[in-house]
Enzyme design. Sequence first.
Site, short mmCIF file in Angstrom:
data_model
loop_
_atom_site.label_atom_id
_atom_site.label_comp_id
_atom_site.label_asym_id
_atom_site.label_seq_id
_atom_site.Cartn_x
_atom_site.Cartn_y
_atom_site.Cartn_z
N SER A 66 -4.18 6.47 13.14
CA SER A 66 -3.85 6.44 14.57
C SER A 66 -5.13 6.51 15.41
O SER A 66 -6.20 6.90 14.91
CB SER A 66 -2.93 7.62 14.92
OG SER A 66 -3.67 8.82 14.79
N GLU A 105 -6.01 8.61 17.59
CA GLU A 105 -6.58 9.97 17.66
C GLU A 105 -7.42 10.27 16.42
O GLU A 105 -8.50 10.85 16.49
CB GLU A 105 -5.47 11.03 17.79
CG GLU A 105 -4.72 11.01 19.12
CD GLU A 105 -3.71 9.88 19.23
OE1 GLU A 105 -3.35 9.29 18.19
OE2 GLU A 105 -3.29 9.56 20.36
N GLN A 108 0.85 -1.20 0.00
CA GLN A 108 0.00 0.00 0.00
C GLN A 108 0.88 1.25 0.00
O GLN A 108 1.59 1.51 0.97
CB GLN A 108 -0.86 -0.03 1.26
CG GLN A 108 -1.85 1.09 1.40
CD GLN A 108 -2.41 1.15 2.82
OE1 GLN A 108 -1.76 0.75 3.78
NE2 GLN A 108 -3.61 1.66 2.95
N SER A 158 4.62 -1.29 4.26
CA SER A 158 4.74 -2.67 4.74
C SER A 158 4.90 -3.63 3.58
O SER A 158 4.12 -3.56 2.62
CB SER A 158 3.50 -3.08 5.53
OG SER A 158 3.27 -2.20 6.58
N GLU A 218 -9.12 -1.37 5.16
CA GLU A 218 -7.96 -1.65 6.03
C GLU A 218 -8.40 -1.63 7.49
O GLU A 218 -8.04 -2.51 8.28
CB GLU A 218 -6.88 -0.59 5.79
CG GLU A 218 -5.64 -0.82 6.66
CD GLU A 218 -4.52 0.15 6.36
OE1 GLU A 218 -4.78 1.22 5.77
OE2 GLU A 218 -3.38 -0.17 6.72
N SER A 252 1.35 6.49 2.78
CA SER A 252 2.04 7.47 3.64
C SER A 252 3.30 8.01 2.99
O SER A 252 4.00 7.30 2.26
CB SER A 252 2.41 6.83 4.97
OG SER A 252 1.29 6.25 5.55
C1 LIG Z 1 3.35 -1.00 11.55
C2 LIG Z 1 2.98 0.05 10.56
C3 LIG Z 1 2.73 -0.31 9.25
C4 LIG Z 1 2.39 0.66 8.31
N1 LIG Z 1 2.20 0.26 7.02
C5 LIG Z 1 1.91 1.19 6.09
C6 LIG Z 1 1.76 0.80 4.73
O1 LIG Z 1 1.86 -0.38 4.36
N2 LIG Z 1 1.51 1.75 3.81
C7 LIG Z 1 1.38 3.06 4.16
O2 LIG Z 1 1.13 3.87 3.28
N3 LIG Z 1 1.52 3.47 5.45
C8 LIG Z 1 1.78 2.55 6.42
N4 LIG Z 1 1.94 2.95 7.72
C9 LIG Z 1 1.88 4.37 8.06
C10 LIG Z 1 0.63 4.80 8.81
O3 LIG Z 1 -0.49 4.82 7.97
C11 LIG Z 1 0.95 6.19 9.38
O4 LIG Z 1 2.02 6.04 10.30
C12 LIG Z 1 -0.25 6.79 10.09
O5 LIG Z 1 -1.26 7.14 9.16
C13 LIG Z 1 0.14 8.04 10.91
O6 LIG Z 1 0.82 8.95 10.13
P1 LIG Z 1 2.23 9.56 10.58
O7 LIG Z 1 3.12 8.43 10.99
O8 LIG Z 1 2.69 10.46 9.49
O9 LIG Z 1 1.92 10.40 11.90
P2 LIG Z 1 1.32 11.88 11.95
O10 LIG Z 1 0.19 12.01 11.02
O11 LIG Z 1 2.44 12.85 11.81
O12 LIG Z 1 0.76 11.93 13.43
C14 LIG Z 1 1.60 12.12 14.57
C15 LIG Z 1 0.73 12.16 15.81
O13 LIG Z 1 -0.18 13.29 15.73
C16 LIG Z 1 -1.53 12.86 15.90
N5 LIG Z 1 -2.41 13.64 15.03
C17 LIG Z 1 -2.20 13.96 13.72
N6 LIG Z 1 -3.23 14.67 13.23
C18 LIG Z 1 -4.14 14.78 14.26
C19 LIG Z 1 -5.42 15.41 14.36
N7 LIG Z 1 -6.00 16.04 13.32
N8 LIG Z 1 -6.08 15.31 15.56
C20 LIG Z 1 -5.51 14.66 16.62
N9 LIG Z 1 -4.28 14.07 16.57
C21 LIG Z 1 -3.61 14.13 15.40
C22 LIG Z 1 -1.53 11.39 15.48
O14 LIG Z 1 -2.57 10.67 16.09
C23 LIG Z 1 -0.16 10.92 15.96
O15 LIG Z 1 -0.23 10.58 17.33
C24 LIG Z 1 2.28 2.02 8.69
C25 LIG Z 1 2.50 2.38 10.02
C26 LIG Z 1 2.86 1.42 10.95
C27 LIG Z 1 3.09 1.83 12.37
#
Ligand SMILES: Cc1cc2nc3c(=O)[nH]c(=O)nc-3n(C[C@H](O)[C@H](O)[C@H](O)COP(=O)(O)OP(=O)(O)OC[C@H]3O[C@@H](n4cnc5c(N)ncnc54)[C@H](O)[C@@H]3O)c2cc1C
Length: 417
Positions: free
Chosen positions: A380, A382, A137, A172, A255, A140
């Site tokens: 996440s 949140e 996928q 992933s 998902e 991100s």
């Molecule tokens: C094990 C694992 C597998 C993954 N696999 C994939 C994959 O296969 N393909 C892919 O594309 N992605 C994948 N991801 C990525 C995942 O989708 C993102 O990590 C996730 O969407 C969060 O984005 P970020 O890491 O950029 O955090 P951010 O968006 O930067 O968020 C950081 C923090 O801020 C909080 N936050 C952000 N915006 C808000 C809001 N509006 N209100 C309240 N709180 C907020 C979040 O909850 C989080 O705690 C994977 C992640 C993990 C951990």
Amino acid sequence: MTTIEAEISVDEFRAKARDWLAANARKRGEADVGPMGESHEMGSPEERDYVARARDFQAKLHDAGFAGITIPRGYGGQGLTRAHQAAYSQEAGPYALPALNGLGFGLFIPTLLAHGTEEQKTYWIPKVLRNEKIFCQLFSEPGAGSDLAGLQSKAERVDGEWIINGQKVWTSGAQIADIGGGPFRTDAELPKHQGLSFFIVDMHQPGVEVRPIVQITGESHFNEVFFTDARTPDTSRVGGVGEGWRVALTMLMNERMSLGGGGGQTTRRGGGEGAIVRLARELELFDDAETRDKVIDFFIQQRVLALLGQRMGEQNKGRQPGPEFSIMKLMGTRVGALITELAPNLIGPGGQAWESTDELGSKWTQNLLASRSGKIAGGSDEILLNIIGERVLGLPQDPRVDKDIPFKEMKVGRVSI
Ligand SMILES: Cc1cc2nc3c(=O)[nH]c(=O)nc-3n(C[C@H](O)[C@H](O)[C@H](O)COP(=O)(O)OP(=O)(O)OC[C@H]3O[C@@H](n4cnc5c(N)ncnc54)[C@H](O)[C@@H]3O)c2cc1C
């Protein structure tokens, strides 16, 4: 492929599955074919061997008529009911079946069924069902996770195909994937949600570079993916130009449903209720009242989650999952994490510091560390709470000041990649 008679009863189907599994698969504990995961090196012989076995097994499963049970016949499935699928899953439960391509089955196939052309469905779905095409996928990016619509990777149309540049992250399984799929920016003049289109991309081409990311457990299951003039034909665009957000949302909802429904990593890592009962027995703690209380509490929450999933599935009646399925994901990862927190406590000091020969402490601590990622992957906690508040309970929305501004006028849109 065996075509199972359309009128087959659930009981007859169950009996067929039981016979086939007994002849072709080995029970858990008898065979070392559990989920890929215990600290393997990216691209190691161990990983390659696992992937090869999982591809072979899946092709046999498909030949026998047990892959794609509810998928329409025209797309390589059996066109049977959810009850047939549930019967097969119950029979398969005790077996150690090689697990691979969960994103292909749980995310890619439902998204294609909802938005793909007839040609795309007939071409891709049978290949995914046989593990001939393993899917990853491509959502991100370093600057776009929760705010996925702010993504910058772009696709430009040149002579009937699309040239892709940019970077995805946390992808992933990209190290073993044959194809990836996700939204790319095709028009920066439009507001951020409107200028996206969704593409399937060949991961084996020269313009795609996959770099592993080492996780806290020492494993590398996700990656950075760099696109430098990678190409994809227009026939690999899913949905219309500018409709990428709609397609991506369908994939995200599926998902969340599959992560909450027990197919998610945390639940797999924890191994479910059977694993914690086995552990308590192994440690001779099963007669201890406090331990039994905690195990039962976990068991009850698992059952509540399973029943909730069943009810939501029935109410949904095969339609694409809506925002209410975020509840499943939120609860699923919370319940999944319970078992990984309980186990090291049962193990005692050996759950925090273990001898190199002690597999139990090492295994469960790895599970505990890995389970935290479930609260982030696929949206996440949140973000899910926001969705449930706004779109399920109808509470007032967060202000979204950048919703109607052309992407190129946003600060992120002015950074060239
Ligand atoms: C094990 C694992 C597998 C993954 N696999 C994939 C994959 O296969 N393909 C892919 O594309 N992605 C994948 N991801 C990525 C995942 O989708 C993102 O990590 C996730 O969407 C969060 O984005 P970020 O890491 O950029 O955090 P951010 O968006 O930067 O968020 C950081 C923090 O801020 C909080 N936050 C952000 N915006 C808000 C809001 N509006 N209100 C309240 N709180 C907020 C979040 O909850 C989080 O705690 C994977 C992640 C993990 C951990």
